[in-house]
Design an enzyme around this catalytic site. Structure first.
Site, PDB file in Angstrom:
ATOM      1  CG  ASP A 191      -2.027   0.990   1.166  1.00  0.00           C
ATOM      2  OD1 ASP A 191      -2.179   1.635   0.112  1.00  0.00           O
ATOM      3  OD2 ASP A 191      -2.747   1.137   2.169  1.00  0.00           O
ATOM      4  CG  ASP A 235      -3.416   3.885  -3.588  1.00  0.00           C
ATOM      5  OD1 ASP A 235      -4.276   3.106  -4.031  1.00  0.00           O
ATOM      6  OD2 ASP A 235      -3.618   4.649  -2.633  1.00  0.00           O
ATOM      7  CD  GLU A 236      -5.575  -0.802  -1.662  1.00  0.00           C
ATOM      8  OE1 GLU A 236      -5.301  -1.575  -0.723  1.00  0.00           O
ATOM      9  OE2 GLU A 236      -6.586  -0.065  -1.662  1.00  0.00           O
TER      10      GLU A 236
END
Length: 366
Positions: free
Chosen positions: A14, A108-109
């Site tokens: 993350d 983003d993850e």
């Protein structure tokens, strides 16, 4: 946990305050300052907040006006999604050097299954550390990671040592970790569900574990079985490199509240056009049209209609959305409208799997 469950080594990576961190990286003048991406204007909503801003209570999905009150020196930055997508692709390139089993959740993850990996490294913890170091050295951003035996626990763990840290929950630590976990930390337990659980005396994983499957199903419906098994460390969902899109949507927040359906139809035309464009780009069609309405008092309402055939044509989408708009009288003036198409022709109908028995988890090097 069940001895016949598959043994996996899962990493959840993350990125730390991704959008805001990219802006601070690209513009050194913003480093160390409280910034938010988005949120500008009277009706703007914060997309991401830097850690400097978060100290003031500013967070994503917050109204920009409220964020400015909490942090008078807050700097608003216009989002640059093309740039975020570019950086995200570079990060994923690093992931693929370790495994092809990468499941992105957003820019983003992502989940990574490193049970069998390209580096031949038996330690998922060392792989996660190596990935985080490479992201920092090669791109200039920090990331946090959670490592454990399944996706659920890995995701919960990734939030433990943020920013720029990681946490490993080894197989023999899983049950104790889950029992001590605040119920609000359980991925899939939202604010409303957490309040309901509090009312029933469920505050921790241990409290949840003491409830029977029947009790949880009676009180929490279909989610009851999910809660019953995850608190016992049972979550069999695999890391899926190619996630099947389940819906496609577009929405707009208006600078002034709308009170007339005539004006709303004009806005819905533009939204339907955007949905059609995205359908064409993704080469998909769907059967269920959903109209999303957010009123001026922030209450949310959805109205849906399922057609007997797949559609991707703007005129049909718009006609269905129009029917849904006039389905019942509006409760208040409207600040947001959205249209989504679900029940897509990409979905595969899976047969229900038999539930696993509960016993002892095997140990292996982590």
């Amino acid at each position: 946990m069940s001895a016949d469950l598959p043994i996996r080594k899962i990493i959840h990576v993350d990125m730390d305050a991704f959008y805001a961190s990219v802006e601070q990286m690209d513009n050194p003048e913003l480093k160390g300052k409280a910034i938010v991406v988005g949120g500008g204007g009277k009706r703007g909503v914060v997309s991401a907040a830097s850690y400097e801003a978060r100290r003031y209570g500013v967070k994503s999905a917050m109204a920009g006006t409220l964020a400015a009150k909490l942090c008078p020196d807050l700097i608003f930055v216009r989002p640059r999604f093309e740039r975020y997508s570019e950086i995200s692709k570079r990060i994923r390139t690093i992931f693929y050097e370790y495994t092809d089993l990468v499941e992105p959740l957003s820019l983003d993850e992502a989940y990574l299954d490193v049970t069998q990996n390209k580096k031949g490294n038996p330690s998922a913890s060392l792989i996660a550390r190596d990935i985080r170091e490479r992201i920092f050295n090669e791109i200039g951003l920090t990331a946090s990671a959670g490592i454990s035996i399944n996706k659920f626990i890995a995701k919960v763990a990734s939030d433990y040592n943020k920013p720029n840290g990681q946490k490993t929950v080894n197989p023999e630590e899983v049950l104790e970790f889950l029992e001590q976990l605040d119920i609000r930390k359980f991925y899939g337990v939202g604010k409303v569900t957490a309040e309901k659980m509090y009312q029933k005396g469920i505050f921790t994983g241990l409290d949840l574990k003491q409830k029977s499957l029947e009790y949880l199903e009676n009180n929490f419906g279909k989610s009851g079985a999910y809660y019953y098994y995850i608190v016992r460390g049972i979550h069999t969902s695999k890391v899926k490199p190619h996630r099947t899109r389940k819906s496609l949507a577009a929405e707009r927040t208006f600078s002034e509240n709308l009170s007339s359906e005539v004006f709303m139809l004009e806005k819905l035309e533009h939204i339907a056009e955007e949905v059609t464009r995205r359908l064409s780009k993704s080469k998909v069609a769907g059967k269920t049209v959903t109209l999303k309405i957010k009123y001026s008092d922030f209450t949310l309402q959805t109205r849906s209609k399922t057609l007997p055939y797949f559609i991707s044509d703007k005129s049909i989408i718009m006609e269905t959305a129009k029917d849904l708009l006039y389905q019942e009288a509006l409760k208040n003036s409207v600040r947001l409208l959205g249209i989504s198409l679900s029940n897509l022709n990409t979905e595969k109908k899976e047969k229900p799997k038999a539930k696993k028995s509960v016993s002892v988890q095997l140990k292996f090097e982590f």
